[in-house]
Scaffold this active site. Structure first.
Site, PDB file in Angstrom:
ATOM      1  N   ILE A  10       0.815  -1.209   0.000  1.00 42.14           N
ATOM      2  CA  ILE A  10       0.000   0.000   0.000  1.00 42.14           C
ATOM      3  C   ILE A  10       0.854   1.268   0.000  1.00 42.14           C
ATOM      4  CG2 ILE A  10      -0.324   0.247   2.502  1.00 42.14           C
ATOM      5  CD1 ILE A  10      -3.361   0.791   1.787  1.00 42.14           C
ATOM      6  N   GLY A  31       2.916  -3.913  11.376  1.00 38.12           N
ATOM      7  CA  GLY A  31       2.107  -4.207  10.203  1.00 38.12           C
ATOM      8  C   GLY A  31       2.016  -3.041   9.233  1.00 38.12           C
ATOM      9  N   ASP A  33       0.599  -0.170   9.615  1.00 32.65           N
ATOM     10  CA  ASP A  33       0.894   1.089  10.295  1.00 32.65           C
ATOM     11  C   ASP A  33       2.395   1.365  10.307  1.00 32.65           C
ATOM     12  OD1 ASP A  33       0.435   3.420  11.817  1.00 32.65           O
ATOM     13  OD2 ASP A  33       0.293   2.313  13.691  1.00 32.65           O
ATOM     14  N   SER A 121      -7.916  -4.603  10.444  1.00 38.35           N
ATOM     15  CA  SER A 121      -8.191  -5.577  11.510  1.00 38.35           C
ATOM     16  C   SER A 121      -7.949  -7.030  11.134  1.00 38.35           C
ATOM     17  CB  SER A 121      -9.605  -5.416  12.092  1.00 38.35           C
ATOM     18  OG  SER A 121      -9.699  -4.203  12.803  1.00 38.35           O
TER      19      SER A 121
END
Length: 168
Positions: A10, A31, A33, A121
């Site tokens: 991303i 992850g 973030d 999530s």
């Protein structure tokens, strides 16, 4: 609105805005973030610290979203959202859906027409990829807002991509 899903990173997405699966502190983590903060550089962390100092002293609540600049990323904005953590008993589908709808609301607010989203999530927060895919795709399809032309789910594994492809 055009909706698709791809396998990828991303942080390299060529879109107006990317969605960060953030933690409530907004100060980076693991992850997606951690990858976004690392690729964006210190400017992103500085903007997140300013948000914490001013409008979000207690952090960003689960399901909410807030936009910042993107630092060194190829997009213009990062939209931070905090997904529900199934390991902490946050298992209400409405909380998960809110991450995607509030992220789209923020994207429209800042003028982003193309948005890349992760499987919020589905990683360390313990939600099954099939559940995330079902809620995410449904939330994006049902979003009543305007201004966003394309949502691309940029996913980290073949298994998560397969779950999203099945929903699309």
């Amino acid at each position: 609105m055009q909706i698709d899903a791809v396998l990828g990173d991303i942080t390299t997405a060529r879109v107006d805005a990317i969605v960060n699966a953030a933690n409530s502190s907004l100060l980076g983590g693991g992850g997606v973030d951690g990858a976004i903060h690392a690729a964006a550089g210190p400017q992103l962390l500085a903007e997140c610290r300013e948000l914490r100092r001013t409008v979000l002293p207690d952090g960003l609540p689960v399901g909410e979203a807030v936009a910042t600049g993107a630092g060194a990323l190829p997009c213009r904005w990062v939209i931070h959202t905090v997904g529900p953590n199934a390991h902490r008993g946050q298992t209400a589908p409405a909380l998960l859906r809110a991450c995607f709808t509030h992220s789209l609301d923020e994207a429209a607010r800042v003028g982003a027409r193309t948005v890349a989203m992760p499987a919020v999530s589905a990683g360390v927060y313990g939600w099954a990829a099939t559940e995330v895919a079902r809620e995410a795709v449904s939330a994006v399809r049902d979003w009543p807002g305007t201004g966003v032309d394309q949502v691309r789910f940029v996913l980290f594994s073949e298994a998560v991509l397969a779950a999203f492809a099945a929903e699309l």
